[in-house]
Design an enzyme around this catalytic site. Structure first.
Site, PDB file in Angstrom:
ATOM      1  N   ASP A 268     -23.172  10.666 -24.227  1.00 37.75           N
ATOM      2  CA  ASP A 268     -21.754  10.635 -23.883  1.00 37.75           C
ATOM      3  C   ASP A 268     -21.473  11.789 -22.925  1.00 37.75           C
ATOM      4  O   ASP A 268     -21.531  12.959 -23.315  1.00 37.75           O
ATOM      5  CB  ASP A 268     -20.920  10.771 -25.167  1.00 37.75           C
ATOM      6  CG  ASP A 268     -19.431  10.581 -24.933  1.00 37.75           C
ATOM      7  OD1 ASP A 268     -18.971  10.804 -23.796  1.00 37.75           O
ATOM      8  OD2 ASP A 268     -18.718  10.230 -25.899  1.00 37.75           O
ATOM      9  N   HIS A 269     -21.147  11.453 -21.685  1.00 39.47           N
ATOM     10  CA  HIS A 269     -20.995  12.483 -20.663  1.00 39.47           C
ATOM     11  C   HIS A 269     -19.747  13.351 -20.870  1.00 39.47           C
ATOM     12  O   HIS A 269     -19.593  14.381 -20.209  1.00 39.47           O
ATOM     13  CB  HIS A 269     -20.942  11.833 -19.280  1.00 39.47           C
ATOM     14  CG  HIS A 269     -21.456  12.710 -18.181  1.00 39.47           C
ATOM     15  ND1 HIS A 269     -22.022  13.944 -18.406  1.00 39.47           N
ATOM     16  CD2 HIS A 269     -21.484  12.539 -16.842  1.00 39.47           C
ATOM     17  CE1 HIS A 269     -22.377  14.495 -17.261  1.00 39.47           C
ATOM     18  NE2 HIS A 269     -22.057  13.672 -16.285  1.00 39.47           N
ATOM     19  N   ARG A 270     -18.866  12.943 -21.775  1.00 40.32           N
ATOM     20  CA  ARG A 270     -17.716  13.785 -22.106  1.00 40.32           C
ATOM     21  C   ARG A 270     -18.130  14.996 -22.926  1.00 40.32           C
ATOM     22  O   ARG A 270     -17.442  16.023 -22.929  1.00 40.32           O
ATOM     23  CB  ARG A 270     -16.675  12.978 -22.893  1.00 40.32           C
ATOM     24  CG  ARG A 270     -16.047  11.819 -22.133  1.00 40.32           C
ATOM     25  CD  ARG A 270     -15.202  10.963 -23.055  1.00 40.32           C
ATOM     26  NE  ARG A 270     -15.990  10.374 -24.125  1.00 40.32           N
ATOM     27  CZ  ARG A 270     -15.475   9.588 -25.087  1.00 40.32           C
ATOM     28  NH1 ARG A 270     -14.177   9.343 -25.093  1.00 40.32           N
ATOM     29  NH2 ARG A 270     -16.258   9.085 -26.014  1.00 40.32           N
TER      30      ARG A 270
END
Length: 432
Positions: A404-406
């Site tokens: 998850d790039h967040r």
């Protein structure tokens, strides 16, 4: 002083006995001046009859299908004005031609002007402009513009396929309910799949999806759309690990315990998660806080005849290779026999999806929310690796890490897979 006044049918030119196609008010409604009361349709035009003043409807004297002419009593309204009756000029819209009527299309030329800023914010995901081809009265078009509704998407229920105010309101309610029922991304609208009659092209068979695939499919679709996925591909040299695994496998085969590469992956992943704790976290419901977990429960994707299941092995950090191998074997059998309780698939921190026993070189696994990462494992193969001045055959395991790039950036993901590879290449690191 308030009084009851008649509202009569205004001058509609030479038209007589014009049919009413929509009545927009009922007894007890409060109306404002210029608010549409009903809609008529002649051979050449549709007309909205607006209220001549503010008031409260006391009685409606007409209904859909009635035919009216100039001077016909429409309704009674209570008002403080002094006139005994009132009439106003209707607004008109050209009636659809015969072919347009059959297709449910009309074009407005004299609808009330839309406000520069909508009185009501358009519902999320609804187009703010419509094409003007829907079969609706000027007042309904104005109402739809205020709500940002595309009338071409609204199902009609009125006379001759005309869209009513209730139709627009129902459309808005349905659209706003969709995100709460499982659409993603704050109401992201996804175009519907085309409906195709495959039998036109050849013989077909229709087979219903299993319950597991229906449930997992909905979750996978949500996760893929709502999580910004990035996949990092890497490799691990597992030559020495495989030698040790086979020796251990022979030793415990008499006890019915199968030592697979997956149990080493379980331990190696937990070791890497200790080093990089963001991989053992979840975003909270607000999306503004990171929940860091102090336990290590790892999900393992299991292929069953009815679809994919992900049972969770708990406290992996506290168990050895042999104990994990035993638990993995037991839980896999239960999954394939549909004997796993729902609780056995809850509480995971990280998931491993291993296709190594089947094949493949790389893939992009979908994150199992609310986790923030998943490791995909493909089939190991022997490759020539240049070491100490010469090439030698090494067993190389492909790794595919989706994250998850967040929560996790690319640099951290590469460090994670590199560290994981170093642990798998030297299993002595598992005891560190």
């Amino acid at each position: 002083m308030a009084e009851i006044k008649q509202v009569l049918m205004p001058d509609i030119g030479d038209s007589q006995d014009v049919p009413i196609i929509e009545v927009m008010v009922k007894a007890g409604d409060k109306v404002k001046a210029e608010q549409s009361l009903l809609t008529l349709e002649t051979d050449k035009a549709t007309m909205d009859v607006p209220a001549p003043f503010d008031g409260v409807v006391k009685n409606v004297s007409v209904k859909v299908g009635d035919k009216v002419s100039e001077g016909t009593l429409i309704l009674l309204m209570e008002s403080s004005a002094t006139e005994t009756s009132a009439t106003v000029s209707p607004t008109t819209t050209p009636a659809p031609e015969k072919d347009a009527e059959n297709s449910g299309a009309s074009q407005s030329v004299a609808a009330p002007a839309a406000p520069a800023t909508p009185a009501v914010a358009p519902p999320t995901g609804l187009p703010s402009n419509h094409t003007g081809k829907a079969h609706a009265s000027p007042s309904i078009r104005h109402f739809a513009r205020e709500l940002g509704v595309d009338l071409t998407r609204v199902k009609s229920s009125g006379e001759k396929g005309r869209i009513t105010k209730n139709d627009v309101q129902s459309f808005v309610k349905t659209s706003l309910a969709k995100p709460q029922e499982g659409t993603v991304g704050g109401g992201l609208q996804v175009s519907a799949m085309p409906i195709v009659d495959f039998s036109k092209f050849g013989v077909i068979e229709t087979k219903p999806l299993s319950r597991i695939k229906k449930l997992s499919g909905a979750n996978l679709h949500r996760n893929w759309l709502s999580i910004p996925h990035i996949t990092q591909h890497d490799e691990a040299d597992i030559t020495e690990m495989e030698v040790f695994r086979k020796e251990l496998g022979e030793e415990y085969s008499k006890q019915g315990i199968k030592i697979t590469p997956l149990v080493f992956l379980l331990k190696a992943v937990v070791t890497a998660m200790h080093q990089y704790p963001n991989f053992n976290s979840s975003l909270d419901a607000s999306g503004e806080n990171l929940v860091l977990k102090k336990y290590f429960h790892i999900g393992v994707a299991v292929d069953t005849p009815d679809g994919l299941m992900v049972p969770v092995l708990r406290d992996v950090d506290q168990k050895g290779i042999v104990q994990l191998a035993k638990e993995l074997g037991e839980i896999s059998v239960k999954a394939r026999e549909k004997k796993l309780p729902a609780t056995a698939m809850q509480g995971g921190c990280f998931t491993i999806s291993s296709l190594g026993g089947i094949g493949g070189t790389a893939f992009t696994p979908i994150i199992n929310a609310p986790e923030v990462a998943i490791l995909g494992v493909s089939k190991a193969s022997v490759k020539p690796v240049f070491k100490e001045g010469e090439f030698e055959p090494r067993l190389i395991l492909p790794l595919s890490l989706s994250y998850d790039h967040r929560v996790i950036d690319g640099a951290e993901a590469v460090r994670f897979t590199s560290y994981l590879g170093s642990v798998l290449s030297d299993v002595r690191r598992l005891v560190l």
